[in-house]
Design a protein around this motif. Structure first.
Motif, short mmCIF file in Angstrom:
data_model
loop_
_atom_site.label_atom_id
_atom_site.label_comp_id
_atom_site.label_asym_id
_atom_site.label_seq_id
_atom_site.Cartn_x
_atom_site.Cartn_y
_atom_site.Cartn_z
N THR A 1 0.83 -1.20 0.00
CA THR A 1 0.00 0.00 0.00
C THR A 1 0.86 1.25 0.00
N SER B 1 2.35 2.19 -3.51
CA SER B 1 1.41 2.70 -4.52
C SER B 1 1.45 4.22 -4.64
N GLY B 2 2.16 4.90 -3.75
CA GLY B 2 2.25 6.36 -3.83
C GLY B 2 2.10 7.01 -2.47
N ASP B 3 2.05 8.31 -2.47
CA ASP B 3 1.90 9.09 -1.23
C ASP B 3 0.45 9.01 -0.76
N LEU B 4 0.24 8.35 0.38
CA LEU B 4 -1.12 8.18 0.87
C LEU B 4 -1.78 9.50 1.20
N SER C 1 -3.25 10.93 -1.89
CA SER C 1 -4.43 10.14 -2.31
C SER C 1 -5.65 10.48 -1.46
N PRO D 1 -6.69 15.20 -5.69
CA PRO D 1 -5.78 15.83 -6.65
C PRO D 1 -5.79 17.35 -6.61
N LYS E 1 -11.23 3.76 -4.27
CA LYS E 1 -11.32 5.01 -3.51
C LYS E 1 -10.05 5.29 -2.69
N ASN E 2 -8.99 4.52 -2.95
CA ASN E 2 -7.72 4.69 -2.23
C ASN E 2 -7.88 4.60 -0.72
#
Length: 305
Positions: free
Chosen positions: A27, A30-33, A36, A40, A267-268
């Motif tokens: 998790t 997958s990127g910066d929580l 998310s 955006p 929905k992250n």
């Protein structure tokens, strides 16, 4: 038997710890929580506020041990999207997934055991070759495609069964059949192979020499030993059904744990995603451990393995 049980439990705990670690790491990869969660269009100040509010500004090691410690006490955190306890969300959805998985396994066993036994008894006949072709075909068929076909045929064309929802028991019929179809090939082939091996054993020849009936030899003596690997595979297949129901639940609009995982990914909602992975993995580990214990009871030779 006690040593066997202790070894299996140690392995189960190590696997659970590994899954917990991987779920947390994946998790985060997958990127910066914080981005998310904030969205955006959020400003940098908004992102930093979210990061601080959810404790994402702490070191990853601290976050992991905090989550793991709370998870071991049953506290899986709070959902970012649903704004409720993750354990409560999973608890609400789990009955649907368990009902679906158990129904699929029962259907698979009811179909595969007789097919495997009959194919073994009639080895190298047209019936045996037909069973092998059906299992090969079933192994290659995608579950989502079969689900759509059944929905069109039995739901839209014939109108016999609902194509979505769980308002009544018949809402589980089509998705359970789809899940069962994915398990039937492996269970049938394993039953057939086990029965063929058992029927060629010395104790079966002794049973024939004693004048026992054919049905007694097949069902009472041969099937007992042939069932040992089937028990293990059945537990594994149930684990696959519970974990792989995300596609089936989405197709048939069943609001189980699989559908919850899909919603959370879209929905992250990472606390829910990693908790669903953990819970399903623990169930799978428990099922395989139970299968090992049942096999040890059926075959004492395995206790020294």
């Amino acid at each position: 038997m006690l040593r066997f049980l202790v070894r299996r439990l140690i392995v189960a705990l190590l696997v659970a710890a590994t899954v917990m670690t991987l779920a947390f790491i994946m998790t985060r990869l997958s990127g910066d929580l914080a981005i998310s969660i904030a969205g955006p269009n959020a400003t940098q100040a908004d992102v930093e506020a979210v990061r601080k509010a959810y404790g994402l500004d702490r070191p990853l090691v601290t976050q992991f041990f905090d989550w793991a410690g709370r998870a071991m006490t049953g506290d899986l955190g709070e959902s970012y999207f649903f704004k409720s306890r993750v354990s409560a969300l999973i608890g609400e959805r789990m009955p649907v997934t368990l009902t679906l998985g158990l129904s699929g396994l029962v259907i698979a066993l009811v179909v595969s055991l007789p097919l495997g036994i009959l194919a073994a008894v009639r080895e190298n006949t047209a019936f045996d070759r037909g069973v092998q072709f059906v299992t090969l075909f079933g192994q290659a068929m995608p579950s989502f495609w079969l689900g759509l076909l059944l929905m069109i045929l039995f739901g839209l064309k014939l109108g016999w069964l609902p194509i979505s929802g769980t308002e009544s028991w018949d809402g589980y019929v089509l998705p359970a059949i789809v899940l069962a179809f994915s398990a039937i090939p492996a269970l049938t082939r394993l039953t057939r192979a086990g029965m063929i091996q058992a029927m060629g054993s010395d104790y079966i020849r002794t049973a024939r020499a004693k004048g026992l009936s054919r049905a007694s030899i097949i069902l009472k003596h041969a099937l007992r030993n042939a069932a040992i690997p089937v028990v293990a595979i059945a537990a594994v297949q149930l684990g696959f059904m519970l974990g792989g129901s995300i596609v089936i639940e989405q197709i048939f609009a069943l609001h189980g744990v699989g559908f919850l995982a899909w919603e959370s990914i879209a929905k992250n909602d990472f606390p829910v995603v990693q908790s669903v992975v953990l819970v399903l993995a623990v169930i799978y580990i428990g099922l395989t451990t139970l299968a090992d214990l049942m096999n040890a009871v059926l075959d004492p030779r395995l206790r020294g393995a």
